[in-house]
Design a protein around this motif. Structure first.
Motif, PDB file in Angstrom:
ATOM      1  N   THR A  47       0.820  -1.215   0.000  1.00  0.00           N
ATOM      2  CA  THR A  47       0.000   0.000   0.000  1.00  0.00           C
ATOM      3  C   THR A  47       0.849   1.257   0.000  1.00  0.00           C
ATOM      4  OG1 THR A  47      -1.676  -1.207   1.271  1.00  0.00           O
ATOM      5  CG2 THR A  47      -1.888   1.191   1.173  1.00  0.00           C
ATOM      6  N   TYR A  48       1.977   1.209   0.699  1.00  0.00           N
ATOM      7  CA  TYR A  48       2.821   2.388   0.855  1.00  0.00           C
ATOM      8  C   TYR A  48       4.232   2.076   0.347  1.00  0.00           C
ATOM      9  CZ  TYR A  48      -1.053   3.262   3.998  1.00  0.00           C
ATOM     10  OH  TYR A  48      -2.305   3.390   4.518  1.00  0.00           O
ATOM     11  N   PRO A  49       4.473   2.235  -0.950  1.00  0.00           N
ATOM     12  CA  PRO A  49       5.780   1.884  -1.535  1.00  0.00           C
ATOM     13  C   PRO A  49       6.954   2.620  -0.902  1.00  0.00           C
ATOM     14  CG  PRO A  49       4.131   2.235  -3.247  1.00  0.00           C
ATOM     15  CD  PRO A  49       3.509   2.679  -1.966  1.00  0.00           C
ATOM     16  N   TYR A  50       6.751   3.886  -0.511  1.00  0.00           N
ATOM     17  CA  TYR A  50       7.867   4.618   0.082  1.00  0.00           C
ATOM     18  C   TYR A  50       8.261   4.034   1.441  1.00  0.00           C
ATOM     19  CZ  TYR A  50       8.224   8.333  -3.371  1.00  0.00           C
ATOM     20  OH  TYR A  50       8.452   9.040  -4.524  1.00  0.00           O
ATOM     21  N   LEU A  51       7.289   3.557   2.189  1.00  0.00           N
ATOM     22  CA  LEU A  51       7.612   2.890   3.451  1.00  0.00           C
ATOM     23  C   LEU A  51       8.464   1.657   3.169  1.00  0.00           C
ATOM     24  CD1 LEU A  51       7.318   2.518   6.527  1.00  0.00           C
ATOM     25  CD2 LEU A  51       5.197   1.249   6.067  1.00  0.00           C
ATOM     26  N   LYS A  52       8.080   0.895   2.169  1.00  0.00           N
ATOM     27  CA  LYS A  52       8.843  -0.297   1.802  1.00  0.00           C
ATOM     28  C   LYS A  52      10.270   0.061   1.406  1.00  0.00           C
ATOM     29  CE  LYS A  52       8.921  -4.104  -1.538  1.00  0.00           C
ATOM     30  NZ  LYS A  52       8.193  -4.741  -2.671  1.00  0.00           N
ATOM     31  N   LYS A  53      10.430   1.121   0.617  1.00  0.00           N
ATOM     32  CA  LYS A  53      11.763   1.513   0.156  1.00  0.00           C
ATOM     33  C   LYS A  53      12.636   1.972   1.319  1.00  0.00           C
ATOM     34  CE  LYS A  53      10.144   2.791  -4.453  1.00  0.00           C
ATOM     35  NZ  LYS A  53       9.889   3.899  -5.412  1.00  0.00           N
ATOM     36  N   ILE A  54      12.038   2.698   2.267  1.00  0.00           N
ATOM     37  CA  ILE A  54      12.791   3.147   3.434  1.00  0.00           C
ATOM     38  C   ILE A  54      13.243   1.958   4.274  1.00  0.00           C
ATOM     39  CG2 ILE A  54      12.517   4.293   5.668  1.00  0.00           C
ATOM     40  CD1 ILE A  54      10.926   6.465   4.210  1.00  0.00           C
ATOM     41  N   LEU A  55      12.354   0.993   4.471  1.00  0.00           N
ATOM     42  CA  LEU A  55      12.711  -0.185   5.262  1.00  0.00           C
ATOM     43  C   LEU A  55      13.774  -1.014   4.550  1.00  0.00           C
ATOM     44  CD1 LEU A  55       9.218  -1.329   6.626  1.00  0.00           C
ATOM     45  CD2 LEU A  55      10.881   0.242   7.637  1.00  0.00           C
TER      46      LEU A  55
END
Length: 413
Positions: A47-55
């Motif tokens: 749902t939140y690609p930027y969260l995934k990229k940060i993690l």
């Protein structure tokens, strides 16, 4: 008080107490560890690609930490476990705070409780008149100003909001907190331009740059004269400016004020691929002597050896390279770039957000933190502020796409 606000209350209040566990952790970080399994859902990554990229960036950083500490420098368990724990805490904090600071009311409560925490708790770094305003008063002032700016901007009082920003900027310059003053001033300029639909052309950029440079130099001359005359600033500013060959050259002040950058550059040159490892000690005092050189201070060898000196950087980005090589730097740079992309989107498109001037200041503050703050800020301060940026970014994107924001941040609240 709902569960999110209760969590915010505990997080801010517990961030004033430490516990010895794999080095020193704040109790708020233990709260994050406990809360993470109850807040994270696997579909959040989709749902939140930027969260995934940060993690992913933080996981890559952790891998490079392990490679450096175990294979390249043979670090001690005490040091590398502290380094790894900090990255794990940062990762969990991003998740928990992103899922918590997901509506305007909770964000405002977080800012308010942070202000209360800053009033109650005084960090050990506040040990002189010079540091009192910068590290005690300025953080309180910043949070209070965020709350005032929200109310003013929400009511459409842009001129008053900008006046408050400029006033606080001048106050910070007068009391030895130049970095905070710069952030406030830049935030005021951006907020003004983006709310007045100023058409930006190449000619205007050149003209504005020339005018800004002239005005800055004039203001800087008056600032230096006032500091040296004892009219504004503190002993730290007078000492710092007084040791410059040409105190009216702002580049000299920047160099002496950011001497850690040059020390970090030397440390990177000595170990560019894998770095010096977690909590790397400057055992030879090589980099400490570089600091003293730019500060025009003499080395007291006996006194210097009585303390443990870490390899300096005073920059989240450069600190990653100093400690874990080019791989660590690229991982943190990628994380930084993800936050920058979201922040720029908000600056361009988020003028209708009631939190707009607050978000602009938070974004500028995050950039400053990555460039000029100690690496530990990655776990202590960046996750909460980045979570606010990320949630408002997704709310704005969903509004643009005429979809309901999943977390319900009121766009016009």
């Amino acid at each position: 008080m709902n569960i999110k606000k209760a969590g915010v209350f505990l997080y801010t209040m517990l961030s004033t107490m430490k516990v010895n566990l794999v080095g020193q952790l704040w109790l708020s970080e233990l709260l994050v560890v406990i809360a993470a399994p109850f807040t994270f859902r696997p579909d959040d990554l989709k749902t939140y690609p930027y969260l995934k990229k940060i993690l992913v960036a933080l996981l890559v950083l952790l891998v490079f930490q392990m490679v450096t500490d175990l294979l390249a420098v043979g670090n001690s368990p005490q040091n590398y476990l502290r380094g790894w724990a900090a990255t794990v805490i940062a990762l969990l904090s991003f998740v928990v705070l992103f899922k918590t600071l997901n509506d305007t009311t909770t964000i405002l409560f977080f800012l308010f409780m942070t202000m209360i925490k800053n009033i109650i708790y005084t960090d050990d770094i506040v040990d002189s008149d010079m540091s009192y305003f910068k590290f005690k008063i300025a953080p309180i002032l910043t949070m209070a100003m965020y709350l005032v700016l929200y109310q003013l901007y929400k009511r459409g009082e842009l001129k008053m909001a900008l006046t408050v920003l400029i006033g606080c900027s001048l106050l910070c310059f007068a009391f030895d907190s130049r970095s905070t003053g710069v952030i406030f001033f830049i935030g005021a300029v951006i907020t003004y331009f983006m709310n007045n639909n100023v058409h930006i052309s190449r000619q205007k950029v050149i003209l504005f740059s020339v005018m800004a440079a002239v005005l800055f130099q004039v203001a800087y001359v008056f600032y230096v004269r006032s500091v040296l005359a004892g009219e504004i600033g503190g002993e730290h500013s007078r000492t710092q400016i007084g040791r410059l060959a040409n105190p009216y050259n702002p580049l000299e002040l920047l160099i002496t004020g950011r001497a850690e950058t040059f020390a970090a550059g030397a440390a990177i040159a000595d170990a560019p691929l894998f770095g010096h490892g977690s909590w790397a000690e400057d055992k030879s005092l090589k980099y400490y002597m570089i600091l003293l050189m730019y500060h025009n201070e003499d080395l007291n060898t006996q006194r210097a050896k009585e303390d443990t000196h870490l390899v300096p950087s005073h920059s989240v980005l450069m600190g990653a390279w100093v400690n874990w090589g080019i791989g660590g730097f690229l991982a943190v740079l990628y994380l930084f770039w993800m936050i920058v992309k979201m922040g720029l989107y908000i600056i361009r498109n988020g003028q209708e957000l009631a939190l707009y001037p607050v978000l602009v200041l938070i974004f500028i503050g995050l950039i400053w933190t990555f460039l000029f703050s100690p690496f530990q800020h990655l776990r202590l301060y960046i996750p909460g502020l980045a979570a606010i940026i990320m949630n408002n970014y997704y709310a704005l994107v969903m509004e643009t796409e005429e979809e309901e924001p999943p977390y319900g941040i009121p766009i016009h609240a």
